[in-house]
Motif scaffolding. Sequence first.
Motif, PDB file in Angstrom:
ATOM      1  N   LYS B 160       0.711  -1.158  -0.164  1.00 24.57           N
ATOM      2  CA  LYS B 160      -0.160  -0.004   0.041  1.00 24.57           C
ATOM      3  C   LYS B 160       0.848   1.173  -0.124  1.00 24.57           C
ATOM      4  N   ILE B 161       2.073   1.189   0.715  1.00 29.39           N
ATOM      5  CA  ILE B 161       2.865   2.284   0.806  1.00 29.39           C
ATOM      6  C   ILE B 161       3.574   2.431  -0.730  1.00 29.39           C
ATOM      7  N   GLN B 162       3.590   1.485  -1.351  1.00 31.23           N
ATOM      8  CA  GLN B 162       4.411   1.608  -2.677  1.00 31.23           C
ATOM      9  C   GLN B 162       3.234   2.211  -3.887  1.00 31.23           C
ATOM     10  N   LEU B 163       1.890   1.703  -3.435  1.00 25.69           N
ATOM     11  CA  LEU B 163       0.892   2.326  -4.207  1.00 25.69           C
ATOM     12  C   LEU B 163       0.555   3.633  -3.703  1.00 25.69           C
ATOM     13  N   LEU B 164       0.791   4.286  -2.870  1.00 27.99           N
ATOM     14  CA  LEU B 164       0.705   5.582  -2.265  1.00 27.99           C
ATOM     15  C   LEU B 164       2.023   6.404  -3.000  1.00 27.99           C
ATOM     16  N   ALA B 165       3.042   5.624  -2.999  1.00 24.30           N
ATOM     17  CA  ALA B 165       4.391   6.648  -3.427  1.00 24.30           C
ATOM     18  C   ALA B 165       4.021   6.775  -5.003  1.00 24.30           C
ATOM     19  N   SER B 166       3.238   6.080  -5.807  1.00 24.73           N
ATOM     20  CA  SER B 166       2.954   6.093  -7.059  1.00 24.73           C
ATOM     21  C   SER B 166       1.873   7.015  -7.329  1.00 24.73           C
ATOM     22  N   ILE B 167       0.989   7.127  -6.370  1.00 20.67           N
ATOM     23  CA  ILE B 167      -0.345   8.417  -6.714  1.00 20.67           C
ATOM     24  C   ILE B 167      -0.010   9.556  -5.544  1.00 20.67           C
ATOM     25  N   ILE B 168       0.883   9.762  -4.868  1.00 18.37           N
ATOM     26  CA  ILE B 168       1.072  10.872  -4.105  1.00 18.37           C
ATOM     27  C   ILE B 168       0.943  12.105  -4.783  1.00 18.37           C
ATOM     28  N   HIS B 169       1.624  12.250  -6.216  1.00 18.94           N
ATOM     29  CA  HIS B 169       1.738  13.337  -6.909  1.00 18.94           C
ATOM     30  C   HIS B 169       0.500  13.725  -7.890  1.00 18.94           C
ATOM     31  N   ALA B 170      -0.738  13.045  -7.558  1.00 16.46           N
ATOM     32  CA  ALA B 170      -1.835  13.020  -8.425  1.00 16.46           C
ATOM     33  C   ALA B 170      -1.473  13.109 -10.029  1.00 16.46           C
ATOM     34  N   PRO B 171      -1.206  11.746 -10.442  1.00 22.73           N
ATOM     35  CA  PRO B 171      -0.652  11.740 -11.785  1.00 22.73           C
ATOM     36  C   PRO B 171      -1.860  11.899 -12.906  1.00 22.73           C
ATOM     37  N   ASP B 172      -1.419  12.317 -13.958  1.00 23.11           N
ATOM     38  CA  ASP B 172      -2.677  12.161 -15.021  1.00 23.11           C
ATOM     39  C   ASP B 172      -2.865  10.923 -15.602  1.00 23.11           C
ATOM     40  N   LEU B 173      -1.539  10.140 -15.569  1.00 21.56           N
ATOM     41  CA  LEU B 173      -1.577   8.930 -16.101  1.00 21.56           C
ATOM     42  C   LEU B 173      -0.894   8.072 -14.854  1.00 21.56           C
ATOM     43  N   LEU B 174      -1.852   6.739 -14.769  1.00 25.91           N
ATOM     44  CA  LEU B 174      -1.466   5.943 -13.652  1.00 25.91           C
ATOM     45  C   LEU B 174      -1.439   4.527 -14.267  1.00 25.91           C
ATOM     46  N   ILE B 175       0.073   3.907 -14.109  1.00 25.50           N
ATOM     47  CA  ILE B 175       0.133   2.658 -14.813  1.00 25.50           C
ATOM     48  C   ILE B 175       0.562   1.628 -13.335  1.00 25.50           C
ATOM     49  N   LEU B 176      -0.237   0.656 -13.318  1.00 30.42           N
ATOM     50  CA  LEU B 176      -0.200  -0.103 -12.175  1.00 30.42           C
ATOM     51  C   LEU B 176      -0.080  -1.643 -12.497  1.00 30.42           C
ATOM     52  N   ASP B 177       1.125  -2.032 -12.205  1.00 27.84           N
ATOM     53  CA  ASP B 177       1.356  -3.382 -12.771  1.00 27.84           C
ATOM     54  C   ASP B 177       1.141  -4.452 -11.598  1.00 27.84           C
ATOM     55  N   GLU B 178       0.029  -5.445 -11.914  1.00 24.32           N
ATOM     56  CA  GLU B 178      -0.338  -6.303 -10.964  1.00 24.32           C
ATOM     57  C   GLU B 178      -0.689  -5.532  -9.603  1.00 24.32           C
ATOM     58  N   PRO B 179      -1.591  -4.864  -9.449  1.00 26.08           N
ATOM     59  CA  PRO B 179      -1.806  -3.932  -8.460  1.00 26.08           C
ATOM     60  C   PRO B 179      -2.276  -4.837  -7.206  1.00 26.08           C
ATOM     61  N   PHE B 180      -3.284  -5.762  -7.490  1.00 26.84           N
ATOM     62  CA  PHE B 180      -3.834  -6.728  -6.456  1.00 26.84           C
ATOM     63  C   PHE B 180      -3.089  -7.844  -6.190  1.00 26.84           C
ATOM     64  N   SER B 181      -2.022  -8.119  -6.756  1.00 29.73           N
ATOM     65  CA  SER B 181      -1.179  -9.320  -6.457  1.00 29.73           C
ATOM     66  C   SER B 181      -0.716  -9.350  -4.880  1.00 29.73           C
ATOM     67  N   GLY B 182      -0.793 -10.345  -4.279  1.00 30.17           N
ATOM     68  CA  GLY B 182      -0.583 -10.575  -2.795  1.00 30.17           C
ATOM     69  C   GLY B 182      -1.516  -9.711  -1.965  1.00 30.17           C
ATOM     70  N   LEU B 183      -2.617  -9.072  -2.275  1.00 31.28           N
ATOM     71  CA  LEU B 183      -3.219  -8.242  -1.340  1.00 31.28           C
ATOM     72  C   LEU B 183      -4.561  -9.261  -0.759  1.00 31.28           C
ATOM     73  N   ASP B 184      -4.881  -9.065   0.482  1.00 32.25           N
ATOM     74  CA  ASP B 184      -6.232  -9.934   0.898  1.00 32.25           C
ATOM     75  C   ASP B 184      -7.160  -9.383   0.232  1.00 32.25           C
ATOM     76  N   PRO B 185      -8.518  -9.997   0.516  1.00 34.48           N
ATOM     77  CA  PRO B 185      -9.639  -9.342  -0.138  1.00 34.48           C
ATOM     78  C   PRO B 185      -9.967  -8.179   0.490  1.00 34.48           C
ATOM     79  N   VAL B 186      -9.784  -7.657   1.635  1.00 33.67           N
ATOM     80  CA  VAL B 186     -10.069  -6.511   2.263  1.00 33.67           C
ATOM     81  C   VAL B 186      -9.341  -5.202   1.551  1.00 33.67           C
ATOM     82  N   ASN B 187      -8.029  -5.792   1.583  1.00 33.81           N
ATOM     83  CA  ASN B 187      -7.075  -4.566   0.770  1.00 33.81           C
ATOM     84  C   ASN B 187      -7.017  -4.433  -0.729  1.00 33.81           C
ATOM     85  N   GLY B 188      -7.686  -5.504  -1.114  1.00 30.79           N
ATOM     86  CA  GLY B 188      -7.882  -5.557  -2.531  1.00 30.79           C
ATOM     87  C   GLY B 188      -9.000  -4.859  -2.845  1.00 30.79           C
ATOM     88  N   ARG B 189      -9.914  -4.728  -2.209  1.00 33.43           N
ATOM     89  CA  ARG B 189     -11.254  -3.779  -2.070  1.00 33.43           C
ATOM     90  C   ARG B 189     -10.819  -2.368  -1.947  1.00 33.43           C
TER      91      ARG B 189
END
Lengths: 459, 338
Positions: B160-189
């Motif tokens: 989640k910290i890594q995801l935050l590092a990728s969106i903290i600057h409010a990007p216009d284009l967001l590229i997420l490579d396998e954002p759900f891998s390794g997440l439990d259903p609650v965090n996945g949601r």
Amino acid sequence: MPDRPNQSYLGKVVLVAWREFRHTALTKGFIFGAVAVPVVMFGVITLMPLLVSRESPPLVGTIVVADPEGSVSARAEQVLVTPPSVKEVLDELASAEATPASPAGTAEAIDAASSLSAAPQRIEVTWRVEPSLDAVEAIKRDVREGKILAGAAIPPDALDPANATDGFELFIPSSLSPKHVRQITRALGVALEEERVERSGLDAALLARLKDRPEPRTTRISPEGDEAEENTEARFLVPIAFMFLLWITVFTSANYLLTTTIEEKSNKVMEVLLAAASPLQLLGGKIVGYALVSTVMLVMYGALGVAGLTALAMGDLVPAMHLVYLAIYFVIAYVMVAAMMSAVGSAVSDLREAQSLVGPVMTLLLVPLILWMPITQDPNGMLATITSFIPPASPFVMILRLTAATEPVPMWQVIAATVWGLACAAGLLWLASRIFRVGVLMQGKPPTPRELLKWAFVR
Amino acid sequence: MLMQNTTSSSSSVTAVAPAASAAGAVLLEGVCKRFGKVDAVRGISLSIPERSLCGFLGPNGAGKSTTIRMIMSIIAPDAGRVEVMGSSALAMKDRIGYLPEDRGLYRKMKVGEFVGYMARLKGVHPQGLSRRIDDWLERLELPGVIKRRCEELSKGQQQKIQLLASIIHAPDLLILDEPFSGLDPVNGRLVLELIRSEQARGATIIFSTHQMHTAEALCDKVVLINKGEKVLDATMPELRARYDDRGLVCEPLSAPDDFAALALRSGLAMHARTHENGAVDLDLAAGVAAADAMRAVLELAPMRSLGLRRMNLDDLFVELVSGPESGGSARKGAKIDA
């Protein structure tokens, strides 16, 4: 929605550089090693004479000498209150160094060196003469019971100029310090020597003057007519000190660069960084960051050296021009070594893999360490001249040559080696940036040197 | 809200699509990449509209991450052209957020320091940054970790910290490579909601995943890559129009095999498949309208349930990657021909 973010090209380099510097230099370990240790060492060097002089223990008590002739103790009394000459101390130091390394030898050397201190010492010794050697047992008893400082027995043969083979006996309590033992031994030894000389009919003072080997005031004259005062200590110590300082500061930072690059790659943080900065910005930031780390070490240890020499009144051994050369060749050496280390770091996944690629670099870096003696002996010889142009050894060799305090290095060679060094540094930096760009994303088996070169020319 | 309802009809889905701008956020033309003897990407061309949510699908080693890295200009293509927001990704780096497949962070750095460093690299002004990080940590249900070292967090928290590092600057284009891998259903949601809110904010989002149901639920557009080639590139409405085959899924109250035989005899269907759960798939005969067929089926036998057979991304993925013979799970079962 916040303002549209935009970080300048150099801004990213500075950010990366600051992070690298902060996470290396502003750590407890680094502050202790590179800042606290030199400061403490400087403090010790500066304060040591003060502390030694204050702590120098007084020599107080009675010395009983069984001296049937009655002539030695009077002379010894005079010698004891006369401090030893520098030459005498240096001779003692030389004899201590000549003996195999041992704690006793080291203690003797330290003790002899401390005699150079001009610190005043309270000496209140009463000399008592026993006319017969039969008093030896009584003297030993007095020593054992702590009634006297020390006792000695001078056999008559020890004073016979024709047969002066015997020494004298000295009795000391177990509590007497080594420094006091040396002082008493010296006083009695010198007194015996002088007495023997006088008994042989010679003038002791004249003999001492005659035996004093004259030291020349040497001036080196170059073919161009330049004259420089010869300083043997400087000739041997200053170049190696400069070269080691350069080598250690450059290599330590370059090694940090290697390990952190490998760490970033193995931690998978590299791709995250590459999404925010170009490989060249990352590499530039890392190299600048560790250059700052290196500079801190260079300044701290360099200042320690200069301050130490100044404190010992030997500041003239490091002229300002040497420091200018140090700065120039530090930049060249650092960029060369850092570029190579960052290229290697980007290409491998762990330190073990890095060893095979770092090996050739290290071999070249060891050249000045191996050849420092012949280079400083003949700074303008063929070996020194050729190695001055072989990167990455060239800046280290040049600093050895320029600080060797003998005939000046021809100016054309200084300029050529500097320009060549800068060109090599720029070339290696370019090569490293090309390899870095490809290497940081590579996984799997480490590349061969040939593959590394291939990466440099991949689009 | 741009998200489409997967149960809505084709016509209602099409009505949502125009929210995505026609202008391309990402444009690839004939992009190729070769690693040694391996063609990782072979002539991929595609256009991703602004503000759309595009799913990159494909089996492992298909070339998704390589394509994403070329879009990010982390690696250069051997041939072809990559354009991001009308320029090169290098020039647009500060307007792009990227969560790579290989997650990475500085293990010894504190969370706030790490996110702040990434934000500063992306050009976020330091003023108010700390507050912004705090707010985001609250939102990601990670309160109180700002001063903790990254290595002290659990794997899910680190992600989640890594995801935050990728969106903290409010990007216009967001590229997420396998954002759900390794997440439990609650965090996945939680991440799913985050992606939706980023799209609602106006960002274009590209994400790769193996979770077909997630892609089906989230995406406006799907690109399927297999063996370095693009094998599918369509919006979800287009996909439904193209792959919703003419069929019914019936759950008769009577014996499935009897019902299947009855349906074939009636001429409604040309094939019928019975499933272990009692359902029967009918492939409608030529010329039979779906509405007419449904009415006819109800006359043939009483039904527990009856519906139109819908395109299933999971099946489509397997079919396109492994070939039509493999079939999807929905089509498995005992097949009876007319």
